[in-house]
Write a protein that holds these residues in place. Structure first.
Motif, mmCIF file in Angstrom:
data_model
loop_
_atom_site.group_PDB
_atom_site.id
_atom_site.type_symbol
_atom_site.label_atom_id
_atom_site.label_comp_id
_atom_site.label_asym_id
_atom_site.label_seq_id
_atom_site.Cartn_x
_atom_site.Cartn_y
_atom_site.Cartn_z
ATOM 1 N N SER A 46 0.855 -1.201 0.000
ATOM 2 C CA SER A 46 0.000 0.000 0.000
ATOM 3 C C SER A 46 0.882 1.239 0.000
ATOM 4 C CB SER A 46 -0.879 0.019 1.252
ATOM 5 O OG SER A 46 -1.701 -1.115 1.266
ATOM 6 N N HIS A 47 0.474 2.230 -0.759
ATOM 7 C CA HIS A 47 1.194 3.508 -0.791
ATOM 8 C C HIS A 47 0.134 4.607 -0.942
ATOM 9 C CE1 HIS A 47 5.073 5.622 -1.380
ATOM 10 N NE2 HIS A 47 4.235 6.546 -1.814
ATOM 11 N N TYR A 48 -0.468 4.966 0.175
ATOM 12 C CA TYR A 48 -1.589 5.906 0.148
ATOM 13 C C TYR A 48 -1.123 7.346 0.082
ATOM 14 C CZ TYR A 48 -4.789 2.119 0.875
ATOM 15 O OH TYR A 48 -5.529 0.994 0.691
ATOM 16 N N ILE A 49 -1.836 8.108 -0.742
ATOM 17 C CA ILE A 49 -1.544 9.528 -0.927
ATOM 18 C C ILE A 49 -2.856 10.292 -1.029
ATOM 19 C CG2 ILE A 49 0.658 9.113 -2.076
ATOM 20 C CD1 ILE A 49 -0.772 9.658 -4.738
ATOM 21 N N ARG A 50 -2.747 11.601 -0.886
ATOM 22 C CA ARG A 50 -3.927 12.458 -1.077
ATOM 23 C C ARG A 50 -3.987 12.985 -2.498
ATOM 24 N NH1 ARG A 50 -4.690 17.013 2.924
ATOM 25 N NH2 ARG A 50 -6.676 17.038 1.858
ATOM 26 N N HIS A 51 -2.832 13.342 -3.054
ATOM 27 C CA HIS A 51 -2.784 13.946 -4.383
ATOM 28 C C HIS A 51 -1.657 13.316 -5.187
ATOM 29 C CE1 HIS A 51 -5.409 17.024 -2.712
ATOM 30 N NE2 HIS A 51 -4.550 17.160 -1.726
ATOM 31 N N ASP A 52 -1.943 12.964 -6.433
ATOM 32 C CA ASP A 52 -0.902 12.379 -7.279
ATOM 33 C C ASP A 52 0.285 13.312 -7.425
ATOM 34 O OD1 ASP A 52 -2.308 10.036 -7.661
ATOM 35 O OD2 ASP A 52 -3.144 10.645 -9.595
ATOM 36 N N VAL A 53 0.052 14.604 -7.432
ATOM 37 C CA VAL A 53 1.136 15.566 -7.591
ATOM 38 C C VAL A 53 2.144 15.456 -6.443
ATOM 39 C CG1 VAL A 53 0.050 17.531 -6.424
ATOM 40 C CG2 VAL A 53 1.638 17.940 -8.309
ATOM 41 N N ASP A 54 1.702 14.977 -5.277
ATOM 42 C CA ASP A 54 2.630 14.782 -4.160
ATOM 43 C C ASP A 54 3.749 13.819 -4.543
ATOM 44 O OD1 ASP A 54 1.036 16.417 -2.598
ATOM 45 O OD2 ASP A 54 0.042 14.754 -1.561
ATOM 46 N N MET A 55 3.427 12.858 -5.378
ATOM 47 C CA MET A 55 4.414 11.854 -5.775
ATOM 48 C C MET A 55 5.511 12.450 -6.638
ATOM 49 S SD MET A 55 3.558 9.191 -4.186
ATOM 50 C CE MET A 55 4.587 7.963 -4.940
ATOM 51 N N ILE A 56 5.217 13.481 -7.391
ATOM 52 C CA ILE A 56 6.211 14.113 -8.258
ATOM 53 C C ILE A 56 7.392 14.622 -7.437
ATOM 54 C CG2 ILE A 56 6.627 16.079 -9.801
ATOM 55 C CD1 ILE A 56 3.688 15.740 -10.718
ATOM 56 N N TYR A 57 7.107 15.155 -6.277
ATOM 57 C CA TYR A 57 8.147 15.755 -5.441
ATOM 58 C C TYR A 57 8.897 14.755 -4.577
ATOM 59 C CZ TYR A 57 5.801 19.994 -6.854
ATOM 60 O OH TYR A 57 5.240 20.995 -7.605
ATOM 61 N N PHE A 58 8.286 13.627 -4.251
ATOM 62 C CA PHE A 58 8.879 12.710 -3.287
ATOM 63 C C PHE A 58 9.308 11.368 -3.876
ATOM 64 C CE2 PHE A 58 5.962 15.444 -0.824
ATOM 65 C CZ PHE A 58 6.918 16.082 -0.047
ATOM 66 N N LEU A 59 9.138 11.171 -5.160
ATOM 67 C CA LEU A 59 9.443 9.896 -5.786
ATOM 68 C C LEU A 59 10.613 10.054 -6.759
ATOM 69 C CD1 LEU A 59 8.245 7.007 -5.811
ATOM 70 C CD2 LEU A 59 6.901 7.681 -7.775
ATOM 71 N N THR A 60 11.701 9.344 -6.485
ATOM 72 C CA THR A 60 12.854 9.402 -7.393
ATOM 73 C C THR A 60 12.551 8.583 -8.644
ATOM 74 O OG1 THR A 60 13.912 7.441 -6.455
ATOM 75 C CG2 THR A 60 14.442 9.582 -5.427
#
Length: 90
Positions: A46-60
């Motif tokens: 599981s990798h829960y998030i609120r906004h997909d855009v959050d992943m842009i900043y925290f995902l290498t």
């Protein structure tokens, strides 16, 4: 907060993207697609998030590639299970 609209598992997006890439929605019935998604997602962390855009900043890039590879492998195993299951008739 409404759980099913405020947060989601990021892997859901990756699984749906890979299903589209492989054109599986044209090869499987609606029931098979639902089973495929469940079987695939149940294999993934599981990798829960609120906004997909959050992943842009925290995902290498390396982590994203690793996640996508894991989705492909999990989807392949799920497809094998779907092929082995008898097809339901109405």
């Amino acid at each position: 907060m409404i759980l099913d609209t405020d947060i989601h598992n990021f892997y859901e997006h990756l699984v749906l993207k890979e299903i589209e890439r492989q054109g599986l929605q044209q090869k499987l019935t609606g029931d098979q697609m639902a089973d495929l998604c469940c079987l695939t997602l149940n294999q993934l962390p599981s990798h829960y998030i609120r906004h997909d855009v959050d992943m842009i900043y925290f995902l290498t890039d390396a982590k994203r590639t690793e996640m996508e590879k894991l989705v492909v492998e999990s989807l392949k195993l799920a497809q094998q299970k779907i092929k082995q299951a008898p097809v339901k008739t109405s």
